[in-house]
Design an enzyme around this catalytic site. Structure first.
Site, PDB file in Angstrom:
ATOM      1  N   TYR A  31       0.831  -1.201   0.000  1.00  0.00           N
ATOM      2  CA  TYR A  31       0.000   0.000   0.000  1.00  0.00           C
ATOM      3  C   TYR A  31       0.863   1.247   0.000  1.00  0.00           C
ATOM      4  O   TYR A  31       2.085   1.201   0.194  1.00  0.00           O
ATOM      5  CB  TYR A  31      -0.957  -0.007   1.203  1.00  0.00           C
ATOM      6  CG  TYR A  31      -0.324   0.311   2.547  1.00  0.00           C
ATOM      7  CD1 TYR A  31       0.525  -0.594   3.174  1.00  0.00           C
ATOM      8  CD2 TYR A  31      -0.584   1.526   3.194  1.00  0.00           C
ATOM      9  CE1 TYR A  31       1.096  -0.292   4.415  1.00  0.00           C
ATOM     10  CE2 TYR A  31      -0.027   1.827   4.425  1.00  0.00           C
ATOM     11  CZ  TYR A  31       0.811   0.913   5.034  1.00  0.00           C
ATOM     12  OH  TYR A  31       1.376   1.216   6.244  1.00  0.00           O
ATOM     13  N   LYS A 148       6.488  -2.189   1.818  1.00  0.00           N
ATOM     14  CA  LYS A 148       5.330  -1.588   2.502  1.00  0.00           C
ATOM     15  C   LYS A 148       4.101  -2.495   2.371  1.00  0.00           C
ATOM     16  O   LYS A 148       3.194  -2.239   1.588  1.00  0.00           O
ATOM     17  CB  LYS A 148       5.059  -0.190   1.929  1.00  0.00           C
ATOM     18  CG  LYS A 148       4.156   0.652   2.820  1.00  0.00           C
ATOM     19  CD  LYS A 148       4.249   2.106   2.437  1.00  0.00           C
ATOM     20  CE  LYS A 148       3.201   2.965   3.101  1.00  0.00           C
ATOM     21  NZ  LYS A 148       3.303   3.011   4.549  1.00  0.00           N
ATOM     22  N   GLU A 180      12.045   2.094  14.342  1.00  0.00           N
ATOM     23  CA  GLU A 180      11.212   3.212  13.868  1.00  0.00           C
ATOM     24  C   GLU A 180       9.953   3.249  14.715  1.00  0.00           C
ATOM     25  O   GLU A 180       9.808   2.475  15.659  1.00  0.00           O
ATOM     26  CB  GLU A 180      10.887   3.017  12.378  1.00  0.00           C
ATOM     27  CG  GLU A 180      10.156   1.716  12.090  1.00  0.00           C
ATOM     28  CD  GLU A 180      10.002   1.390  10.605  1.00  0.00           C
ATOM     29  OE1 GLU A 180       9.960   2.314   9.791  1.00  0.00           O
ATOM     30  OE2 GLU A 180       9.899   0.189  10.297  1.00  0.00           O
ATOM     31  N   LEU A 204      11.061   0.966   7.176  1.00  0.00           N
ATOM     32  CA  LEU A 204      10.467   1.460   5.935  1.00  0.00           C
ATOM     33  C   LEU A 204      11.257   2.688   5.469  1.00  0.00           C
ATOM     34  O   LEU A 204      11.632   3.530   6.286  1.00  0.00           O
ATOM     35  CB  LEU A 204       9.003   1.854   6.162  1.00  0.00           C
ATOM     36  CG  LEU A 204       8.313   2.181   4.838  1.00  0.00           C
ATOM     37  CD1 LEU A 204       8.004   0.921   4.052  1.00  0.00           C
ATOM     38  CD2 LEU A 204       7.061   3.002   5.048  1.00  0.00           C
TER      39      LEU A 204
HETATM   40  N1  PMP Z   1       7.726   3.524   9.039  1.00  0.00           N
HETATM   41  C1  PMP Z   1       6.592   2.820   9.050  1.00  0.00           C
HETATM   42  C2  PMP Z   1       6.579   1.494   9.730  1.00  0.00           C
HETATM   43  C3  PMP Z   1       5.437   3.331   8.426  1.00  0.00           C
HETATM   44  O1  PMP Z   1       4.299   2.618   8.428  1.00  0.00           O
HETATM   45  C4  PMP Z   1       5.489   4.612   7.827  1.00  0.00           C
HETATM   46  C5  PMP Z   1       4.281   5.231   7.199  1.00  0.00           C
HETATM   47  N2  PMP Z   1       3.633   4.405   6.312  1.00  0.00           N
HETATM   48  C6  PMP Z   1       6.699   5.310   7.850  1.00  0.00           C
HETATM   49  C7  PMP Z   1       7.806   4.736   8.463  1.00  0.00           C
HETATM   50  C8  PMP Z   1       6.830   6.676   7.216  1.00  0.00           C
HETATM   51  O2  PMP Z   1       6.878   6.573   5.821  1.00  0.00           O
HETATM   52  P1  PMP Z   1       6.334   7.748   4.893  1.00  0.00           P
HETATM   53  O3  PMP Z   1       7.105   8.967   5.259  1.00  0.00           O
HETATM   54  O4  PMP Z   1       6.627   7.288   3.521  1.00  0.00           O
HETATM   55  O5  PMP Z   1       4.874   7.870   5.187  1.00  0.00           O
END
Ligand code: PMP
Length: 284
Positions: A31, A148, A180, A204
Site C-alpha cells: 500500500y 510496505k 522506527e 520502511l
Molecule cells: N515507518 C513505518 C513502519 C510506516 O508505516 C510509515 C508510514 N507508512 C513510515 C515509516 C513513514 O513513511 P512515509 O514517510 O513514507 O509515510
C-alpha cells in the site's frame, strides 16, 4: 465517497473484492498513503517509485502505469472534493478463486483499490502543536520492513498499547536499538545534531524521511544516520517522527521521561514548517 476498484469509480457501498483475494486471506498486498494539501498530491513521485519497488520485491504485477495511477489519484481527490486529506492505495496479488499458499499464476490480475480520507486541518494539527507522548515496545515484526505490506497487526497493537498507557504512539526496539515508530520514522536531536537510523531492510524507507533529511541538509542542519538506543533518545534535547500523513511530528515524552521543557523542540518545529512549505510548493 467515490472509491476506485479495478478500473471503476464506484460509490463505496458498491465496491467489491473477492473473499479469496490474497490481500484479505494472507496480507499479500502492498500500500501507499499520499497526503493532499490545497487539493494537490504531496510527493506523488516518491510514493509511485516506492510502490514499484514494493511490487518488484514481492514479484507482484503492476496494476497500471504511473501516469494512470496519478490520474486515478487526481480524479478521486476531485470527485470527493478533498482539500486536505489522504489518498490510500492498495495493490494485492489478487486470486485465482481459491485459497493456496502458492502464488497464483503470473497472469493473475492484481487487485487495485484506492479511496480518499477527508482530513480538514491536517497541516494545522493541534496534535503537532502539543507534541506526541510515546512508549517503547519490542519490535517483533518480520524482517522485510522495507517492503510496505499491509501486515499492520503489530503496529496496530503497538498503537493500542500506547493508548492504554495514556500515550500517542510507540517506538519499536530491536537488539537494543530503535528501529522506527509504528507508522513513522524516528529521530532525536542532541546538541543541534539530528540522529536517525540508516536505511536497511529493518525499516520502511520513508518518503517523508527522504524529503526531511534533504531539507535539513539544505538548511545547514547536521544529520547523522546511525543506530541509537531509546536511552539516548530519552536524554535528547528533542525528538520527532516523520510520515506522509503526519509530516514532522514533535515528540515531547518517551517512556514517561519529558524531553526539554515538554513542548515541541525548535528543530522539529522548524523542520515541520519547512517541510509543509516546500511540499505545498512542489505538490501536483
Ligand atoms: N515507518 C513505518 C513502519 C510506516 O508505516 C510509515 C508510514 N507508512 C513510515 C515509516 C513513514 O513513511 P512515509 O514517510 O513514507 O509515510
Amino acid at each position: 465517497r467515490t472509491v476506485y476498484v479495478n478500473g471503476e469509480y464506484l460509490p463505496e457501498t458498491e465496491a467489491k473484492v473477492s473473499i479469496f483475494d490474497r490481500g484479505f486471506l494472507m496480507a499479500d498486498a502492498v500500500y501507499e498513503v499520499t497526503s493532499v494539501l490545497d487539493g494537490k498530491l504531496i510527493d506523488f513521485e516518491g510514493h509511485a517509485v516506492r510502490l514499484k519497488r514494493s511490487l518488484d520485491e514481492l514479484q507482484m504485477a503492476e496494476p497500471c502505469t504511473k501516469d494512470e495511477l496519478l490520474e486515478i489519484h487526481r480524479k478521486l481527490v476531485e470527485l470527493n472534493d478533498i482539500n486536505e486529506g489522504l489518498v490510500y492505495l492498495q495493490v494485492t496479488r489478487g486470486s485465482d478463486g481459491d485459497r493456496d499458499f502458492v502464488f497464483p499464476s503470473a497472469d493473475t490480475k492484481p487487485t487495485i483499490v484506492l479511496f480518499t480520507q477527508n482530513k480538514p486541518g491536517l497541516a494545522d494539527s493541534p496534535a503537532a502543536k502539543k507534541g506526541a507522548k510515546i512508549i517503547s515496545i519490542e519490535d517483533i515484526r518480520w524482517g522485510r520492513r522495507d517492503i510496505k505490506t499491509v501486515q499492520l497487526l503489530y503496529p496496530s497493537m503497538g498503537k493500542m498499547m500506547a493508548k492504554a498507557a495514556g500515550c500517542d504512539d510507540a517506538w519499536l526496539i530491536e537488539d537494543g536499538h530503535v528501529t522506527e515508530g509504528t507508522s513513522n520514522n524516528a529521530y532525536f536531536v542532541k546538541d543541534g545534531k539530528i540522529v536517525t537510523r540508516p536505511l536497511s531492510t529493518d525499516i520502511l524507507h520513508g518518503i517523508t524521511r527522504k524529503a526531511v533529511l534533504r531539507m535539513a541538509a539544505e538548511a545547514q542542519m547536521e544529520v547523522e544516520e546511525r543506530l541509537f538506543t531509546i536511552d539516548e533518545a530519552k536524554e535528547a534535547d528533542e525528538a520527532f517522527t516523520t510520515s506522509a500523513s503526519a509530516f514532522v511530528m514533535p515528540v515531547v515524552e518517551i517512556d514517561g521521561v519529558q524531553l526539554g521543557d515538554g513542548t515541541p523542540g525548535p528543530i522539529a518545529k522548524r523542520l515541520r514548517e519547512i517541510y509543509l512549505d516546500e511540499s505545498r510548493k512542489a505538490a501536483i
